[in-house]
Motif scaffolding. Sequence first.
Motif, PDB file in Angstrom:
ATOM      1  N   GLU A 150     -11.848   0.168 -56.795  1.00 37.78           N
ATOM      2  CA  GLU A 150     -12.387   0.312 -55.443  1.00 37.78           C
ATOM      3  C   GLU A 150     -11.512   1.229 -54.597  1.00 37.78           C
ATOM      4  OE1 GLU A 150     -14.585  -4.047 -54.931  1.00 37.78           O
ATOM      5  OE2 GLU A 150     -12.519  -3.759 -54.259  1.00 37.78           O
ATOM      6  N   TYR A 151     -10.180   1.101 -54.756  1.00 37.52           N
ATOM      7  CA  TYR A 151      -9.275   1.974 -53.997  1.00 37.52           C
ATOM      8  C   TYR A 151      -9.439   3.432 -54.426  1.00 37.52           C
ATOM      9  CZ  TYR A 151      -4.940   3.821 -52.027  1.00 37.52           C
ATOM     10  OH  TYR A 151      -4.026   4.567 -51.341  1.00 37.52           O
ATOM     11  N   GLY A 152      -9.598   3.676 -55.738  1.00 37.06           N
ATOM     12  CA  GLY A 152      -9.799   5.048 -56.213  1.00 37.06           C
ATOM     13  C   GLY A 152     -11.089   5.646 -55.686  1.00 37.06           C
ATOM     14  N   ASP A 153     -12.169   4.854 -55.668  1.00 36.52           N
ATOM     15  CA  ASP A 153     -13.434   5.350 -55.121  1.00 36.52           C
ATOM     16  C   ASP A 153     -13.304   5.677 -53.636  1.00 36.52           C
ATOM     17  OD1 ASP A 153     -14.573   5.017 -57.597  1.00 36.52           O
ATOM     18  OD2 ASP A 153     -15.404   3.029 -57.146  1.00 36.52           O
ATOM     19  N   MET A 211     -10.581   6.609 -52.010  1.00 36.42           N
ATOM     20  CA  MET A 211      -9.786   7.826 -51.829  1.00 36.42           C
ATOM     21  C   MET A 211     -10.580   9.071 -52.210  1.00 36.42           C
ATOM     22  SD  MET A 211      -7.078   6.753 -50.505  1.00 36.42           S
ATOM     23  CE  MET A 211      -6.171   8.292 -50.518  1.00 36.42           C
ATOM     24  N   ARG A 212     -11.403   8.995 -53.275  1.00 42.57           N
ATOM     25  CA  ARG A 212     -12.228  10.154 -53.640  1.00 42.57           C
ATOM     26  C   ARG A 212     -13.251  10.455 -52.556  1.00 42.57           C
ATOM     27  NH1 ARG A 212     -11.534   8.015 -58.921  1.00 42.57           N
ATOM     28  NH2 ARG A 212     -13.299   6.600 -58.648  1.00 42.57           N
ATOM     29  N   GLU A 213     -13.810   9.431 -51.945  1.00 38.07           N
ATOM     30  CA  GLU A 213     -14.770   9.646 -50.862  1.00 38.07           C
ATOM     31  C   GLU A 213     -14.104  10.324 -49.666  1.00 38.07           C
ATOM     32  OE1 GLU A 213     -17.854   7.043 -48.076  1.00 38.07           O
ATOM     33  OE2 GLU A 213     -16.705   6.079 -49.697  1.00 38.07           O
ATOM     34  N   LYS A 214     -12.890   9.874 -49.338  1.00 37.83           N
ATOM     35  CA  LYS A 214     -12.167  10.514 -48.228  1.00 37.83           C
ATOM     36  C   LYS A 214     -11.830  11.963 -48.557  1.00 37.83           C
ATOM     37  CE  LYS A 214     -10.117   6.387 -46.143  1.00 37.83           C
ATOM     38  NZ  LYS A 214      -8.863   5.730 -45.727  1.00 37.83           N
ATOM     39  N   LEU A 215     -11.473  12.256 -49.810  1.00 33.03           N
ATOM     40  CA  LEU A 215     -11.152  13.622 -50.196  1.00 33.03           C
ATOM     41  C   LEU A 215     -12.376  14.522 -50.087  1.00 33.03           C
ATOM     42  CD1 LEU A 215      -9.054  15.577 -51.336  1.00 33.03           C
ATOM     43  CD2 LEU A 215      -9.712  14.841 -53.638  1.00 33.03           C
ATOM     44  N   LEU A 216     -13.547  14.004 -50.461  1.00 34.17           N
ATOM     45  CA  LEU A 216     -14.763  14.787 -50.322  1.00 34.17           C
ATOM     46  C   LEU A 216     -15.063  15.094 -48.857  1.00 34.17           C
ATOM     47  CD1 LEU A 216     -17.080  13.040 -52.960  1.00 34.17           C
ATOM     48  CD2 LEU A 216     -16.022  15.302 -53.124  1.00 34.17           C
ATOM     49  N   ARG A 217     -14.827  14.107 -47.976  1.00 34.27           N
ATOM     50  CA  ARG A 217     -15.050  14.345 -46.547  1.00 34.27           C
ATOM     51  C   ARG A 217     -14.107  15.410 -46.020  1.00 34.27           C
ATOM     52  NH1 ARG A 217     -15.588   8.142 -44.190  1.00 34.27           N
ATOM     53  NH2 ARG A 217     -17.569   7.627 -45.239  1.00 34.27           N
ATOM     54  N   VAL A 218     -12.838  15.361 -46.458  1.00 30.94           N
ATOM     55  CA  VAL A 218     -11.872  16.374 -46.000  1.00 30.94           C
ATOM     56  C   VAL A 218     -12.279  17.759 -46.489  1.00 30.94           C
ATOM     57  CG1 VAL A 218      -9.483  17.148 -46.221  1.00 30.94           C
ATOM     58  CG2 VAL A 218      -9.979  14.738 -45.796  1.00 30.94           C
TER      59      VAL A 218
END
Length: 223
Positions: free
Chosen positions: A176-179, A181-188
Amino acid sequence: MGTSTVTGGGPNPSPRKNGFPPEIIDIIGPALQLGGLAGMSGVIIGGFAGVVVSNTPMLFALASGVQWFTLGSTFWTARGCLLSSWDGGKITPREKVSVSAFSGGIAGTMGGFLRGRKNIVPGAIIFTAIGGIGQYVYNAMDARKTLAAENASVGQEKYSWMNSKWSPVKQLSDAEYGDMMREKLLRVNAEIALIDESIEALQSEKREMPGSTPRPNGTNDSR
């Protein structure tokens, strides 16, 4: 001198202890231990009861100890024999209740026989119920203990305060933590792309303004 060899390709017999197979020792040993503990309890309780109800409290205590030793050892021996003879040793909790109830009936029959024939049937009925109910209670406690151990092995109990709907925080697993962080990276990355498009649009407008001349390095000069 010649050497002797052992012929025969069959499996070696199980080692015996004092002339008995190990399977018998594994049943008789615990049965005698349980019978000894039950007998000691019977002697103590019978001693106190004998002072009240008998003129010979020592004999009453001894008889009580013999009776309880018989009950305990007979119950455990019968139960051990039934469990060891079960198909592959696989037995369900419900079947264990039946085995313990049947073993309790055998023990109650033996205990009732020591007190007189008229006590055989009542003893069998009472100790059948005691054996079955006792095994049922033990199964329930063991199931709860197993469930608690499974919850603890996950890393956090199922009903942790952090998983409550009233908690301001929530515990996340590694996946869940990895998902997240990937979502936040996509937003950035999306925001960076929008900023790049805005910069490119401003540079295009600046190049199209009247009087602006491009510099050698590719930038516009609006002097």
